[in-house]
Enzyme design. Structure first.
Site, PDB file in Angstrom:
ATOM      1  N   CYS A   1      -1.811  -1.739   7.441  1.00 53.16           N
ATOM      2  CA  CYS A   1      -0.920  -0.579   7.411  1.00 53.16           C
ATOM      3  C   CYS A   1      -0.812   0.064   8.790  1.00 53.16           C
ATOM      4  O   CYS A   1       0.202   0.686   9.113  1.00 53.16           O
ATOM      5  CB  CYS A   1      -1.421   0.443   6.392  1.00 53.16           C
ATOM      6  SG  CYS A   1      -1.209  -0.091   4.678  1.00 53.16           S
TER       7      CYS A   1
ATOM      8  N   ASP B   1     -25.991  -1.044 -34.384  1.00 53.10           N
ATOM      9  CA  ASP B   1     -24.739  -0.386 -34.764  1.00 53.10           C
ATOM     10  C   ASP B   1     -23.693  -1.361 -35.276  1.00 53.10           C
ATOM     11  O   ASP B   1     -22.622  -0.933 -35.719  1.00 53.10           O
ATOM     12  CB  ASP B   1     -24.163   0.387 -33.574  1.00 53.10           C
ATOM     13  CG  ASP B   1     -25.069   1.505 -33.097  1.00 53.10           C
ATOM     14  OD1 ASP B   1     -25.953   1.902 -33.871  1.00 53.10           O
ATOM     15  OD2 ASP B   1     -24.897   1.965 -31.958  1.00 53.10           O
TER      16      ASP B   1
ATOM     17  N   HIS C   1       0.833  -1.195   0.000  1.00 57.82           N
ATOM     18  CA  HIS C   1       0.000   0.000   0.000  1.00 57.82           C
ATOM     19  C   HIS C   1       0.874   1.254   0.000  1.00 57.82           C
ATOM     20  O   HIS C   1       2.090   1.187   0.215  1.00 57.82           O
ATOM     21  CB  HIS C   1      -0.928  -0.008   1.209  1.00 57.82           C
ATOM     22  CG  HIS C   1      -2.010  -1.050   1.106  1.00 57.82           C
ATOM     23  ND1 HIS C   1      -3.035  -1.153   2.026  1.00 57.82           N
ATOM     24  CD2 HIS C   1      -2.233  -2.031   0.186  1.00 57.82           C
ATOM     25  CE1 HIS C   1      -3.837  -2.151   1.682  1.00 57.82           C
ATOM     26  NE2 HIS C   1      -3.365  -2.699   0.565  1.00 57.82           N
TER      27      HIS C   1
ATOM     28  N   SER D   1     -27.038   7.559 -35.706  1.00 63.49           N
ATOM     29  CA  SER D   1     -26.368   8.540 -34.837  1.00 63.49           C
ATOM     30  C   SER D   1     -24.963   8.888 -35.344  1.00 63.49           C
ATOM     31  O   SER D   1     -24.200   9.537 -34.633  1.00 63.49           O
ATOM     32  CB  SER D   1     -26.274   7.990 -33.412  1.00 63.49           C
ATOM     33  OG  SER D   1     -25.510   6.786 -33.392  1.00 63.49           O
TER      34      SER D   1
ATOM     35  N   GLU E   1       1.166   3.666   2.105  1.00 66.56           N
ATOM     36  CA  GLU E   1       1.843   3.927   3.376  1.00 66.56           C
ATOM     37  C   GLU E   1       3.136   3.132   3.498  1.00 66.56           C
ATOM     38  O   GLU E   1       4.134   3.621   4.050  1.00 66.56           O
ATOM     39  CB  GLU E   1       0.922   3.567   4.554  1.00 66.56           C
ATOM     40  CG  GLU E   1      -0.377   4.349   4.593  1.00 66.56           C
ATOM     41  CD  GLU E   1      -1.527   3.610   3.935  1.00 66.56           C
ATOM     42  OE1 GLU E   1      -2.621   3.581   4.512  1.00 66.56           O
ATOM     43  OE2 GLU E   1      -1.315   3.037   2.833  1.00 66.56           O
TER      44      GLU E   1
ATOM     45  N   ARG F   1     -13.446   4.561 -22.455  1.00 67.02           N
ATOM     46  CA  ARG F   1     -13.375   3.119 -22.652  1.00 67.02           C
ATOM     47  C   ARG F   1     -12.098   2.516 -22.072  1.00 67.02           C
ATOM     48  O   ARG F   1     -12.114   1.418 -21.515  1.00 67.02           O
ATOM     49  CB  ARG F   1     -13.479   2.777 -24.139  1.00 67.02           C
ATOM     50  CG  ARG F   1     -14.877   2.949 -24.716  1.00 67.02           C
ATOM     51  CD  ARG F   1     -14.986   2.312 -26.087  1.00 67.02           C
ATOM     52  NE  ARG F   1     -16.337   2.451 -26.643  1.00 67.02           N
ATOM     53  CZ  ARG F   1     -16.731   1.903 -27.778  1.00 67.02           C
ATOM     54  NH1 ARG F   1     -15.880   1.184 -28.500  1.00 67.02           N
ATOM     55  NH2 ARG F   1     -17.964   2.068 -28.212  1.00 67.02           N
TER      56      ARG F   1
ATOM     57  N   THR G   1     -28.706  -2.239 -29.206  1.00 67.61           N
ATOM     58  CA  THR G   1     -27.654  -1.289 -29.579  1.00 67.61           C
ATOM     59  C   THR G   1     -26.562  -1.982 -30.376  1.00 67.61           C
ATOM     60  O   THR G   1     -26.090  -1.462 -31.395  1.00 67.61           O
ATOM     61  CB  THR G   1     -27.062  -0.632 -28.317  1.00 67.61           C
ATOM     62  OG1 THR G   1     -28.076   0.121 -27.653  1.00 67.61           O
ATOM     63  CG2 THR G   1     -25.912   0.296 -28.671  1.00 67.61           C
TER      64      THR G   1
ATOM     65  N   ARG H   1     -10.170   1.681 -29.575  1.00 67.90           N
ATOM     66  CA  ARG H   1      -9.414   1.996 -30.783  1.00 67.90           C
ATOM     67  C   ARG H   1      -8.681   3.320 -30.576  1.00 67.90           C
ATOM     68  O   ARG H   1      -9.309   4.369 -30.398  1.00 67.90           O
ATOM     69  CB  ARG H   1     -10.356   2.082 -31.988  1.00 67.90           C
ATOM     70  CG  ARG H   1     -11.093   0.773 -32.242  1.00 67.90           C
ATOM     71  CD  ARG H   1     -11.982   0.833 -33.471  1.00 67.90           C
ATOM     72  NE  ARG H   1     -13.083   1.778 -33.355  1.00 67.90           N
ATOM     73  CZ  ARG H   1     -14.235   1.514 -32.724  1.00 67.90           C
ATOM     74  NH1 ARG H   1     -14.414   0.347 -32.111  1.00 67.90           N
ATOM     75  NH2 ARG H   1     -15.204   2.419 -32.685  1.00 67.90           N
TER      76      ARG H   1
END
Length: 367
Positions: A89, A203, A52, A170, A54, A187, A199, A210
């Site tokens: 920690c 599409d 961690h 779209s 710390e 993304r 969807t 990409r």
């Protein structure tokens, strides 16, 4: 003020981490200062299961001096006090001799209780609860408080709120630079895209990452597909060859896993009610068990509205293009929410405004 400056510096340190390497752990930065307000140790959490923040900071400080009694530790998140993949920690803090600690946010995990444990053992714990520290771990806090992934909805809209024309087209509302940012920033920093079979089919979407001058990168997809329609359309681009990602199809349809003749496709069996709404509580719990802590929603208005109505949206990122589509039959970002007056309107909190050539990117929280 010195303490605020050190906490802000610790926050900047924490941002050096790669989300994909530390998830499901939080971003954490830590700084150790001596009695002369000089930094003698610093660090950030770098990988899931690794030391961690710390630990990095205290180890570095101990290379400068063996006695840290008069030193101060600044850490962006309450130190852990339980055994997980690493020791607590709080034990290291006590062993180091540090007597004063500043924390930038509280850990929502009930197992932690680091502040209480340190105070019971003679350490002075102070709070510098900066909004930046809370924002830094919005995914982590949502996972623990709401027991589901952090849900971020992304959309591109015209100035009058349309996401597609009446035929569902779209391409393209936003400009090329905005679309590049979707891949680079959104993304690339999520665990999966949450969408619907409609969807993907409409599409012929790949739902991958990409970037310019780089090979396309895989990305997990969580698809609401109650009747498993996608399995009847195996030619779709989303079924590209995957080596380290999965397409999760959300359905209540019983199906023999062996009958799915496609690699890297998994059915998530989630109950649906008589109105066709899936059990969101179970859905959230199942996703967390799969290691999916952050979802980016890319869908049509029907599903987006369902998420909004059921308080399943945490953040809204909207690319507004300088276009007007006054057709009343064009698709809007959200459908009816039963709000008939301004007083009933859904209220958002504006977090950021950014100009991208002629587009404007707005980021809102819905908490």
């Amino acid at each position: 003020m010195f303490s605020e400056r050190m906490m802000s510096y610790a926050i900047e340190l924490s941002k050096k981490a790669d989300y994909k390497r530390i998830s499901p752990n939080p971003f954490v930065g830590a700084v150790v200062c001596d009695e002369n307000q000089q930094i003698i140790g610093e660090g950030f959490h770098q990988s899931h299961g690794g030391p961690h923040a710390e630990v990095h900071a205290i180890r570095q400080a101990l290379n400068h001096r063996t006695d840290l009694t008069n030193c101060i530790l600044f850490v962006t998140l309450e130190p852990c006090s339980h055994h997980g993949k690493t020791p607590p920690c709080t034990d290291l803090i006590l062993e180091s001799g540090i007597k004063k600690v500043f924390i930038g946010s509280y850990d929502p995990n009930p197992l932690v209780s680091g502040k209480k444990y340190l105070e019971e053992n003679g350490v002075e714990v102070n709070e510098i609860l900066l909004p930046e520290a809370q924002e830094l771990n919005k995914v982590f806090f949502t996972n623990h408080i709401k027991n589901r992934p952090f849900i971020q909805l992304k959309s591109a809209i015209t100035l009058d709120g349309k996401i597609a024309d009446r035929y569902g087209d779209s391409k393209w509302i936003s400009n090329a630079e905005s679309r590049k940012i979707v891949h680079q920033r959104f993304r690339a920093n999520t665990d999966a895209i949450l969408t619907t079979y409609k969807t993907i089919i409409q599409d012929d979407a790949t739902m991958n990452i990409r970037l310019d001058h780089e090979d396309e990168k895989e990305l997990n997809v969580v698809c609401i597909d109650r009747k498993l329609e996608l399995l009847q359309n195996q030619h779709l681009s989303v079924f590209y060859k995957r080596t380290d990602s999965v397409i999760y199809l959300v359905s209540d349809k019983e199906m023999n896993e062996e009958s799915i003749q496609m690699p890297n496709v998994e059915i998530l069996y989630i109950p649906f009610d008589n109105e066709g709404l899936m059990d969101l509580k179970t859905f959230g719990e199942v996703l967390l068990k799969k290691g999916i802590c952050h979802l980016l929603v890319e869908s049509g208005s029907t599903f987006a509205t369902t998420l909004l109505k059921n308080h399943w949206l945490d953040e809204l990122v909207v690319f507004i293009a300088p276009k007007i589509l006054p057709d009343v039959q064009a698709n809007s970002l959200f459908q009816s929410l039963d709000a008939m007056s301004i007083s009933e309107a859904k209220k958002l909190n504006l977090k950021n405004v950014e100009r991208i050539n002629d587009d404007v990117l707005l980021t809102y929280s819905l908490s």
